[in-house]
Design an enzyme around this catalytic site. Structure first.
Site, PDB file in Angstrom:
ATOM      1  N   TYR A  25       3.553  -0.417  -2.633  1.00 29.28           N
ATOM      2  CA  TYR A  25       2.383  -0.476  -1.752  1.00 29.28           C
ATOM      3  C   TYR A  25       2.243  -1.882  -1.169  1.00 29.28           C
ATOM      4  O   TYR A  25       2.069  -2.053   0.043  1.00 29.28           O
ATOM      5  CB  TYR A  25       1.119  -0.078  -2.522  1.00 29.28           C
ATOM      6  CG  TYR A  25      -0.146  -0.300  -1.741  1.00 29.28           C
ATOM      7  CD1 TYR A  25      -0.502   0.552  -0.695  1.00 29.28           C
ATOM      8  CD2 TYR A  25      -0.981  -1.381  -2.015  1.00 29.28           C
ATOM      9  CE1 TYR A  25      -1.646   0.331   0.049  1.00 29.28           C
ATOM     10  CE2 TYR A  25      -2.129  -1.605  -1.277  1.00 29.28           C
ATOM     11  CZ  TYR A  25      -2.458  -0.742  -0.251  1.00 29.28           C
ATOM     12  OH  TYR A  25      -3.591  -0.976   0.490  1.00 29.28           O
TER      13      TYR A  25
ATOM     14  N   GLU B 243      -9.454   4.210  -0.944  1.00 26.48           N
ATOM     15  CA  GLU B 243     -10.346   3.081  -1.240  1.00 26.48           C
ATOM     16  C   GLU B 243     -11.677   3.564  -1.793  1.00 26.48           C
ATOM     17  O   GLU B 243     -12.213   2.974  -2.727  1.00 26.48           O
ATOM     18  CB  GLU B 243     -10.561   2.208  -0.004  1.00 26.48           C
ATOM     19  CG  GLU B 243      -9.346   1.447   0.458  1.00 26.48           C
ATOM     20  CD  GLU B 243      -8.854   0.363  -0.494  1.00 26.48           C
ATOM     21  OE1 GLU B 243      -9.549   0.027  -1.475  1.00 26.48           O
ATOM     22  OE2 GLU B 243      -7.757  -0.158  -0.241  1.00 26.48           O
TER      23      GLU B 243
ATOM     24  N   TRP C 115      -7.123  -0.166  -8.639  1.00 23.96           N
ATOM     25  CA  TRP C 115      -6.267   0.298  -7.552  1.00 23.96           C
ATOM     26  C   TRP C 115      -5.008   0.942  -8.129  1.00 23.96           C
ATOM     27  O   TRP C 115      -4.490   1.923  -7.583  1.00 23.96           O
ATOM     28  CB  TRP C 115      -5.940  -0.864  -6.624  1.00 23.96           C
ATOM     29  CG  TRP C 115      -5.172  -0.469  -5.409  1.00 23.96           C
ATOM     30  CD1 TRP C 115      -3.968  -0.952  -5.024  1.00 23.96           C
ATOM     31  CD2 TRP C 115      -5.555   0.485  -4.402  1.00 23.96           C
ATOM     32  NE1 TRP C 115      -3.572  -0.349  -3.846  1.00 23.96           N
ATOM     33  CE2 TRP C 115      -4.539   0.534  -3.446  1.00 23.96           C
ATOM     34  CE3 TRP C 115      -6.667   1.309  -4.228  1.00 23.96           C
ATOM     35  CZ2 TRP C 115      -4.584   1.366  -2.327  1.00 23.96           C
ATOM     36  CZ3 TRP C 115      -6.716   2.143  -3.123  1.00 23.96           C
ATOM     37  CH2 TRP C 115      -5.671   2.163  -2.192  1.00 23.96           C
TER      38      TRP C 115
END
Length: 187
Positions: free
Chosen positions: A20, A43, A51
């Site tokens: 990512y 998000e 995350w």
């Protein structure tokens, strides 16, 4: 040796966090409404969690939310919500699931008005990425005046679960802000 942002530096090659960071984080997303919707959704599900947790479930989120097809998700009903709440592969939070469906509907409304979600995002900064990177010993603020203003705008339009901290992470993710550490090779 590759230098990455602090938040990605301690993960091994091949992990979702490194992939990512190296291939998505901070890359300007302008014309891909589906990807913008996906990143906004991830998000908002990350809110209050790590995350890493969200990225590790990303494939499950894609499957659960029709590959983030805005038109399909906008038509999810209460039966779909109940099915998602029983899906152990995603984060099962009713408010976040319902916010995702609502947000797809808001993007559809923008489309019906002749605007795109991308236009709405990028007009905030006249289409130019803002450089907010910091040195390794500094910390990027979790929100700023841009994320606060854009959060208010999104809420006024009808988006949900888009507080300034979530919006700040989103703006960094889609390249509105270049938040890579100054020392990062991916800057």
């Amino acid at each position: 040796m590759v230098t990455r942002c602090r938040w990605a530096a301690n993960y091994e090659e091949g992990t979702p966090m490194v992939a990512y960071h190296d291939h998505e984080f901070g890359h300007p997303v302008r014309d891909d409404e589906r990807l913008l919707f996906e990143l906004l959704t991830l998000e908002l599900f990350q809110s209050g969690l790590s995350w890493r947790t969200v990225l590790n479930k990303r494939a499950n989120f894609k499957a659960a939310f029709a590959d983030f097809d805005i038109n399909q998700v906008a038509h999810f009903d209460q039966q779909d919500v109940e099915q998602l709440l029983s899906d152990a592969g995603i984060i099962r939070n009713r408010m976040k699931i319902e916010a995702t469906i609502n947000n797809a509907q808001q993007i559809q409304t923008l489309h019906h008005q002749g605007e795109t979600f991308s236009d709405l995002i990028w007009q905030q900064i006249n289409g130019q990425t803002l450089d907010i990177g910091v040195d390794q010993d500094e910390k990027i603020a979790s929100q700023n005046t841009l994320s606060e203003a854009f959060s208010k705008q999104l809420k006024k339009i009808g988006f949900k679960f888009v507080g300034p901290v979530t919006v700040e992470s989103f703006l960094q993710a889609v390249g509105v802000e270049n938040a890579h550490d100054l020392e990062c090779d991916f800057r």
